[in-house]
Design an enzyme around this catalytic site. Structure first.
Site, mmCIF file in Angstrom:
data_model
loop_
_atom_site.group_PDB
_atom_site.id
_atom_site.type_symbol
_atom_site.label_atom_id
_atom_site.label_comp_id
_atom_site.label_asym_id
_atom_site.label_seq_id
_atom_site.Cartn_x
_atom_site.Cartn_y
_atom_site.Cartn_z
ATOM 1 N N ASP A 1 -43.452 27.852 35.709
ATOM 2 C CA ASP A 1 -43.808 28.399 37.073
ATOM 3 C C ASP A 1 -43.348 27.602 38.213
ATOM 4 O O ASP A 1 -43.737 26.539 38.193
ATOM 5 C CB ASP A 1 -45.281 28.905 37.089
ATOM 6 C CG ASP A 1 -45.385 30.025 36.149
ATOM 7 O OD1 ASP A 1 -44.533 31.005 35.698
ATOM 8 O OD2 ASP A 1 -46.513 30.086 35.364
ATOM 9 N N ASP B 1 -41.833 36.601 35.994
ATOM 10 C CA ASP B 1 -43.003 37.469 36.422
ATOM 11 C C ASP B 1 -42.693 38.253 37.647
ATOM 12 O O ASP B 1 -43.120 39.498 37.624
ATOM 13 C CB ASP B 1 -44.013 36.401 37.037
ATOM 14 C CG ASP B 1 -44.443 35.435 36.055
ATOM 15 O OD1 ASP B 1 -44.256 35.650 34.745
ATOM 16 O OD2 ASP B 1 -44.689 34.148 36.092
#
Length: 191
Positions: free
Chosen positions: A142, A164
């Site tokens: 991330d 995401d």
């Protein structure tokens, strides 16, 4: 197990599959670029404190919940992908197909990412556990780090990635385009 009667490629058209592959490739390419260019937990301001590139690793589930559960997260994601493929195939007219395409691109990107140990400055290595703690990391990469108003659940929104983003965009498209009365009617027909 009964397969849906609709031909697979009439639901998953080639240009839809190409889009899913493009979203998947974009996600993996950006994760690789970040791993090679940044150190673990490094944060680079892009728009001051509002937006940073921050390399983190999610070993849990959505929003970083239940960390240190990489293997259960892998199985849950795999199950979700299989479920979504068959669900979409069986209710082919439910929601906008591009919503489904975004969701699938993101799901495949994060699923694939879970199979690799990340080595900042070098790249990826296949495996589930780091051999050199502190130098190698497991979990989904991330790196998009936004600050949100403090009235939300988090002081800073948990870092996320392209996959995401695809899932979130896809869910919003589906929520606005699904006819839920149609779902109820199909369920009643089955009974």
């Amino acid at each position: 197990m009964n397969l849906p009667k609709t031909p697979f490629f009439s639901v998953y058209k080639p240009h839809y599959l190409a889009f899913v592959l493009f979203g998947f490739a974009l996600d993996i390419a950006t994760k690789y670029w970040i791993i090679v260019k940044m150190h673990a937990y490094e944060s680079i301001p892009v728009l001051g404190e509002f937006f940073k590139l921050s390399l983190t690793f999610n070993t849990g589930f959505v929003f970083g919940l239940f960390q240190d559960n990489a293997l259960p997260s892998l199985f849950a994601t795999g199950f979700a992908i299989v479920f979504l493929i068959f669900y979409r195939w069986s209710v082919e007219n439910l929601g906008n197909p591009w919503g489904w395409n975004f969701v699938m691109a993101g799901a495949f990107g994060n699923f694939f990412d879970k199979f690799f140990v990340k080595i900042p400055g070098e790249g990826f290595r296949f495996g589930f556990s780091p051999e050199r703690p502190g130098l190698e990391f497991i979990g989904v990469v991330d790196f998009l780090d936004f600050d949100w108003p403090n009235f939300l659940i988090f002081d800073r929104w948990p870092a996320f990635n392209v996959a995401d983003s695809c899932v979130s965009i896809g869910i919003v498209i589906l929520l606005f385009t699904m006819d839920w009365s149609e779902v109820d009617a199909k369920e009643k027909e089955k009974k």
